[in-house]
Structure formats: C-alpha cells, structure tokens
Design an enzyme around this catalytic site. Structure first.
Site, PDB file in Angstrom:
ATOM      1  N   ASP A 274       3.129   0.268 -10.537  1.00 19.85           N
ATOM      2  CA  ASP A 274       3.233   0.919  -9.236  1.00 19.85           C
ATOM      3  C   ASP A 274       4.696   0.872  -8.792  1.00 19.85           C
ATOM      4  OD1 ASP A 274       2.645   2.100  -6.848  1.00 19.85           O
ATOM      5  OD2 ASP A 274       1.536   0.413  -6.004  1.00 19.85           O
TER       6      ASP A 274
ATOM      7  N   ASP B 126       3.634   8.054  -8.636  1.00 20.00           N
ATOM      8  CA  ASP B 126       4.288   6.748  -8.651  1.00 20.00           C
ATOM      9  C   ASP B 126       3.443   5.594  -9.175  1.00 20.00           C
ATOM     10  OD1 ASP B 126       2.565   6.793  -6.496  1.00 20.00           O
ATOM     11  OD2 ASP B 126       3.882   5.672  -5.174  1.00 20.00           O
ATOM     12  N   GLU B 127       2.282   5.869  -9.748  1.00 15.21           N
ATOM     13  CA  GLU B 127       1.493   4.770 -10.304  1.00 15.21           C
ATOM     14  C   GLU B 127       0.620   5.256 -11.446  1.00 15.21           C
ATOM     15  OE1 GLU B 127      -1.708   3.030  -7.972  1.00 15.21           O
ATOM     16  OE2 GLU B 127      -1.587   4.687  -6.551  1.00 15.21           O
TER      17      GLU B 127
END
Length: 369
Positions: A16, A110-111
């Site tokens: 993350d 983003d993860e």
C-alpha cells in the site's frame, strides 16, 4: 506408490503506497515537502482525493468534503488531482511487482496483493521479498510504500496498515490467532459502523469475542455472513490472488456546482454517456469476449440520497448516442416530486457477460447497427 506433497503455505504480500497522490505531488514539487497537502479541487462540491500525512495530523481524510478539510487545516495547500500522472507512477510500481511474481491483484492505483508462494526469484522468504520491493519502489520512484506479509489476503491487508508510513509488518502462520485476538471487529471486511454497533450491543467487540462464540449461533443471527465472520475471527481466508479481476461496471459521474432539478440533467447525462462509452470501448479492446448488458443511471439528491435506475434490454446500445437515449429514458423512472434537486448524476454500463459476441442476437445487433 507416489505420495502427493502437501500444498505449500500461501505467502501473501499487501503493498500500500503511503498517501500516494499527495506523495507524488510533494515529490514533483519540492516546495510542498513538509507542508499539509490536500489533493482536491476547491469548492463546496469537491471531496478530498488524498491528504498528506502533514494534513492528516489535522484530521483531514480522503472522501471528506473539501470545505471541511479547509476548515480543519486552513494552511493546507490544495492541489487539483492529476490522475494521468498517478497512473504512470502506478504502472512503474506494477513493473517492480512483476519482477517477483505474476500473481498480482491490483485493488487501486496505489495498492495490490502479491502471491509470492512460488516467486520468480530466490530471496529466501516473503519478508525479504517485501523488503526488497519497498526498497526498489523507494529507489526508482522516490516514494515510500508500506507492506504486510501474511498467510492470506485478509491478514496481509490489515498488517500493511500497522507500521504506516514506510513500514513492514509480518504475521507468520503460527502468529495468526494471537495477532487477531484483540483486533477490533471494525477492522474486519464487511463490518461497517452500523454492523459494528449491532455486534457491540450483542457483546462482541474483538475478534477474540467472535472466536469464543458458537458458530451456529452466529449463523442463525447473521446468516451466511455470520459463518464468514467466525472464519475471519479465526484468520481463515481462502481467497486466491486473482491477477485480472473482471470488470463489473464502467461509469462516469459529475457533481454539479449547484443543485439542479431532474430536467436540467440532460446535458450532463449526454456528456457522461460519451465518456462512459469511450471507456467501454477501451474495455472491449482489452477483453473482446466480454460485453455489457445493462445501462445504469445514478442520481444523488441535495439531501445526499442516492438512487440508481437500470435497464437490461436487447439490443444493447451500439454507440454513445444510443447509450444517452437509454440513460435519459431512465429519468422517467425516478418517482420523486418535481421540486427535488440533485447534486450528482452518473451514467454506467454493467452486467458484463462472457462471450456475448457468440450470441446470435448480438451478431444481429452489429449488422443492424
């Protein structure tokens, strides 16, 4: 006689990025480093896309109305989001992941989950792989990432949040039960504020409380979800890392500068139909065998009540104009007083079906079009 080898223990990493959008902005504009950055358009209708850690100290969070963020942190620097730039960085990070495994399940820009049970490289352990990935991200993008390592997706995602920002937390198989014992139930997937409040009234506050409960009683109280709750409290999560999750819906939406009556939404519906149609065509290029079957209209009233209307009808629209016609027709099914004002409208397509192009009706639709 050949004896089958026992299955390998899964090794899952959840990566993350730390305050991703805000961190990209601070990286690319050095004068923003150390300052409270809020990624959002200014205005009463805007919401926060991301907040730097300096802004979070003041209570600013993602999805918060921008005006509230400005009240909480008057000195915040507001930066309009640049999603095309964030996507480029996200692809760069994805390339780093692919050096270690092909089993990558992105959850957002983003993860992502990574299954490194059988990695491409020999680094000895999932912990070392996670540490190396974080180091390569830092070296190549000048951004930081946090990671959780665990035997399954559920625990890995929780673990990645423990040492944020720029942290790594590992939960080994023999540590699972102890790790979960005091975990608040609100941290479990599917447990929102309402469900958490209901569980607390019943005396369940932590995973250990659920673990001690009778599984049959939980199932009687909550149905199938009660059984799932009991499994999660024991750290059981058999979901595999799925590299390509099928698209469920493609949509576009717009928040008006001022609340408007339903009859004034047509121009926005037309513009959103064009945008959604273009995104749908890109999806068809990536996955030619999957076609949408349903048109969806989304509306949000001035009082934040959300309504959706959908229509699954053959033939499916063949262009943006036909999508607009179908979407705007759904306005007739909004049974609200004419005085009702709306703050948001959205147009989407859903009901994706595999190999719809092999259906004779779909082929006829193409020729008719």
């Amino acid at each position: 006689m050949h004896v089958a080898e026992p299955p390998l223990q899964r090794k899952i990493i959840h990566v993350d990025m730390d305050a991703f959008y805000a961190s990209v902005e601070q990286r690319d504009a050095p004068e923003l480093k150390g300052r409270p950055v809020v990624v959002a358009w200014r205005g009463s209708r805007s919401v926060v896309c991301a907040a730097s850690y300096e802004a979070r100290v003041f209570g600013v969070r993602s999805a918060m109305p921008a005006v509230r963020a400005e009240r909480l942190c008057p000195d915040a620097v507001f930066v309009p989001p640049d999603f095309s730039r964030y996507k480029v960085v996200s692809q760069q990070i994805r390339e780093i992941f692919s050096r270690y495994t092909d089993l990558i399940e992105p959850l957002s820009l983003d993860e992502a989950y990574l299954d490194v049970t059988r990695p491409k490289c020999d680094l000895g352990s999932a912990t070392h792989i996670a540490a190396q990935i974080r180091e390569e991200i830092k070296q190549e993008t000048r951004l930081t990432a946090s990671a959780g390592v665990a035997p399954n997706k559920f625990i890995a995602k929780i673990a990645s949040d423990i040492n944020k920002p720029d942290g790594l937390f590992v939960v080994k198989p023999h540590q699972v039960e102890a790790f979960l014992a005091d975990l608040p139930l609100a941290r479990l997937p599917g447990v929102g504020k309402v469900t958490d409040a209901h569980l607390q009234k019943l005396g369940f506050k932590k995973c250990g409380d659920i673990r001690a409960a009778n599984a049959q009683l939980l199932e009687a109280q909550f149905g199938k979800w009660g059984k799932r709750l009991h499994e999660l409290a024991h750290g059981i999560d058999d979901r595999a890392v799925v590299p390509e999750r099928p698209t469920l819906q493609i949509s576009s939406e717009d928040t008006f500068a001022v609340d408007v009556p339903l009859g004034a939404c047509n121009d926005a519906i037309r513009a959103l139909s064009i945008k959604t149609w273009q995104a749908y065509q890109r999806e068809l290029q990536r996955h030619p065998g999957r076609h949408a079957r349903t048109v969806v209209l989304k509306l949000k009233t001035a009082q934040f009540r959300t309504l959706t209307r959908s229509l699954t009808e053959h033939p499916f629209p063949v262009d943006a104009d036909a999508l607009y016609a179908r979407a705007v027709s759904l306005c007739e099914r909004v049974a609200l007083p004419e005085s009702t004002l709306f703050r948001l409208v959205g147009v989407g397509v859903s009901g994706f079906q595999e190999d719809a192009s092999s259906d004779p009706g779909y082929i006829a639709q193409l020729f008719d079009g």
